[in-house]
Scaffold this motif. Sequence first.
Motif, PDB file in Angstrom:
ATOM      1  N   LEU A 125     -27.247  20.105 -17.098  1.00 30.45           N
ATOM      2  CA  LEU A 125     -26.340  20.732 -16.144  1.00 30.45           C
ATOM      3  C   LEU A 125     -25.434  21.750 -16.835  1.00 30.45           C
ATOM      4  N   GLU A 127     -21.740  23.799 -16.962  1.00 28.69           N
ATOM      5  CA  GLU A 127     -20.378  23.279 -16.821  1.00 28.69           C
ATOM      6  C   GLU A 127     -19.957  23.239 -15.354  1.00 28.69           C
ATOM      7  N   ASP A 128     -20.279  24.301 -14.606  1.00 30.03           N
ATOM      8  CA  ASP A 128     -19.914  24.340 -13.184  1.00 30.03           C
ATOM      9  C   ASP A 128     -20.660  23.262 -12.400  1.00 30.03           C
ATOM     10  N   GLU A 129     -21.931  23.073 -12.716  1.00 28.70           N
ATOM     11  CA  GLU A 129     -22.716  22.048 -12.019  1.00 28.70           C
ATOM     12  C   GLU A 129     -22.188  20.649 -12.322  1.00 28.70           C
ATOM     13  N   HIS A 131     -19.026  19.856 -13.122  1.00 29.62           N
ATOM     14  CA  HIS A 131     -17.771  19.672 -12.388  1.00 29.62           C
ATOM     15  C   HIS A 131     -18.039  19.414 -10.907  1.00 29.62           C
ATOM     16  N   ALA A 132     -19.030  20.109 -10.351  1.00 25.86           N
ATOM     17  CA  ALA A 132     -19.371  19.904  -8.942  1.00 25.86           C
ATOM     18  C   ALA A 132     -19.891  18.488  -8.710  1.00 25.86           C
ATOM     19  N   LEU A 133     -20.684  17.990  -9.655  1.00 23.76           N
ATOM     20  CA  LEU A 133     -21.205  16.628  -9.549  1.00 23.76           C
ATOM     21  C   LEU A 133     -20.075  15.608  -9.620  1.00 23.76           C
ATOM     22  N   GLU A 135     -16.920  16.047  -8.810  1.00 21.64           N
ATOM     23  CA  GLU A 135     -16.147  16.110  -7.567  1.00 21.64           C
ATOM     24  C   GLU A 135     -16.888  15.418  -6.430  1.00 21.64           C
ATOM     25  N   LYS A 136     -18.203  15.545  -6.413  1.00 20.70           N
ATOM     26  CA  LYS A 136     -19.003  14.885  -5.372  1.00 20.70           C
ATOM     27  C   LYS A 136     -18.905  13.368  -5.504  1.00 20.70           C
ATOM     28  N   SER A 139     -15.521  12.242  -4.324  1.00 19.15           N
ATOM     29  CA  SER A 139     -15.419  12.302  -2.871  1.00 19.15           C
ATOM     30  C   SER A 139     -16.108  11.114  -2.216  1.00 19.15           C
TER      31      SER A 139
END
Length: 257
Positions: A125, A127-129, A131-133, A135-136, A139
Amino acid sequence: MGRAPANREPSPPPPPPGRCNFWLPNKRRHCANSPLPTSHYCGNHLPDSASDAGALSRRRVPCPVDPSHTVLEENLEAHVSKCPLKKQTAALAAQPFYSKGINSGGGEGGGGVTSAAKRAAVHKLTEDELHALIEKIKSVHATAAVAMRDSYLVADACDNWMRNQVDRKVPYQEKHVTQQASIIGNMEAFGLLQKGGVEEVAEENAAENALAVVEFGAGRGYLTQMLTDCYGIRNVFFVERRSYKLKVSLSVHMASG
């Protein structure tokens, strides 16, 4: 200016008499097995070199069937054919209800994703992916999570264990005593166990028709051992697939007569 010395782990204490000299850093104690007659170490922790006085220099390798234990390299071929786990796996696969990989989440056929494949996917992954994971995950957790209430209770019947006044011949760290005592305290609070001191509850539980305990996933059985010691419960049954060393089932059986 010189660099400050790096923090080092403190040296382990001397091993207890009659115990293997191998230090287990994660458990912060020495191996509980007895050493071989010709060595300071048990068969599982015999050094590769013969630097230990009188020790045999024989290399141990992980068992390909069950890597949690090792065998002498020279005995590997013979061991694989009679490894206890291989027999257990074959016996389980022969059961009519058995379906390989049914709980792996990979659909029919058991084609689940291995742990190594999961780690590799995460490492790929960006870095952006990543962080998105994260956050998911946060959530989803916030949606499903419920408030967890801490409850640390120690029953009066566990007093001897808490004061270390029992004869324990197996390695048992104090954190385990505290944990098991709190489990039992909460069981008593929920009405699963009789309240009172050791003498009162032991007399009540000594009868043949008294309370029975079945411990699933018993491991070494330490929780049930505390129940037998503190509550006098004699009707106990351990359920565990793995074969652990230093189990308490024998001592519990002997104590119950």
